[in-house]
Enzyme design. Sequence first.
Site, mmCIF file in Angstrom:
data_model
loop_
_atom_site.group_PDB
_atom_site.id
_atom_site.type_symbol
_atom_site.label_atom_id
_atom_site.label_comp_id
_atom_site.label_asym_id
_atom_site.label_seq_id
_atom_site.Cartn_x
_atom_site.Cartn_y
_atom_site.Cartn_z
ATOM 1 N N HIS A 10 0.454 -1.398 0.003
ATOM 2 C CA HIS A 10 -0.178 0.712 -0.081
ATOM 3 C C HIS A 10 1.024 1.367 0.147
ATOM 4 O O HIS A 10 2.005 1.129 0.332
ATOM 5 C CB HIS A 10 -0.956 -0.081 1.323
ATOM 6 C CG HIS A 10 -0.240 -0.045 2.431
ATOM 7 N ND1 HIS A 10 0.408 1.162 3.652
ATOM 8 C CD2 HIS A 10 0.223 -1.110 3.799
ATOM 9 C CE1 HIS A 10 1.098 0.841 3.802
ATOM 10 N NE2 HIS A 10 0.722 -0.657 4.661
ATOM 11 N N GLY A 11 0.806 2.335 -0.511
ATOM 12 C CA GLY A 11 1.112 3.839 -0.659
ATOM 13 C C GLY A 11 1.244 4.392 1.004
ATOM 14 O O GLY A 11 0.588 3.658 1.802
ATOM 15 N N GLN A 22 1.622 0.127 12.840
ATOM 16 C CA GLN A 22 -0.258 0.152 12.334
ATOM 17 C C GLN A 22 0.073 -0.906 12.987
ATOM 18 O O GLN A 22 -1.768 -1.187 13.313
ATOM 19 C CB GLN A 22 -0.286 0.645 11.254
ATOM 20 C CG GLN A 22 0.118 2.056 10.345
ATOM 21 C CD GLN A 22 0.239 1.836 9.417
ATOM 22 O OE1 GLN A 22 -0.987 2.713 8.801
ATOM 23 N NE2 GLN A 22 0.732 2.108 8.703
ATOM 24 N N GLU A 89 -1.659 -7.157 7.714
ATOM 25 C CA GLU A 89 0.063 -7.081 8.094
ATOM 26 C C GLU A 89 -0.043 -7.868 9.817
ATOM 27 O O GLU A 89 -0.993 -7.970 10.139
ATOM 28 C CB GLU A 89 0.338 -5.053 8.532
ATOM 29 C CG GLU A 89 1.576 -5.083 8.931
ATOM 30 C CD GLU A 89 2.653 -5.864 8.848
ATOM 31 O OE1 GLU A 89 2.783 -6.651 7.804
ATOM 32 O OE2 GLU A 89 3.112 -4.909 7.963
#
Length: 199
Positions: A10-11, A22, A89
């Site tokens: 992801h960006g 995160q 993640e």
Amino acid sequence: MAEAIYLLRHGETVWNRTRRIQGQLDAPLTRLGTEQAWAMGESLRPLLGGERPNLQVSTLGRCRQSAALVCEAAGLDFDSAEFLPELMELHFGAWQGLRKPDLRRQQPELWARREADRWSFAPEGGESYAKASRRIADWLERIRSLPGIVVVVLHGGTSMLARGLYAGLAPAEIVTQDFPQDAFYRLAAGTVARFETGI
């Protein structure tokens, strides 16, 4: 195995920018993050050769947001995406939401343990790379039967695991790989190739 597997992280998110962990929490993309995702889609488009790939995406919002941009730029159908929790993640437990510089300062012994053995270490209530590798290995095994090309939008940690397991790397090598947001990888014919976006 599928003909080729493209792994796109992801960006950049707001929390990436502030060095906040995160894990399985979420934060929106920054302006740079949206540009990175769009650039990955533009760079991916000619590599697909007009083929319609299987699209697999982590269920977390930052990957959904990135995948939507990738699809628009690459001319892919976002509605065809399969959202898979196993691509999420690693769960960083009690460390989720905390800034890395603060952790190093406030919990130096735990941070040192993590740096000494990143493969096996897990924060309280969290998941180690060793544990997460099992779900990624199971996922890689499942996609062996998929035809053609697979495009995957996932995370830094799960991308490292997928690349490392595919290439047969040792655990210590897996956790020291790069996990860029301005480049992506292709797994094909037993090799791992990197593609830069120019962002």
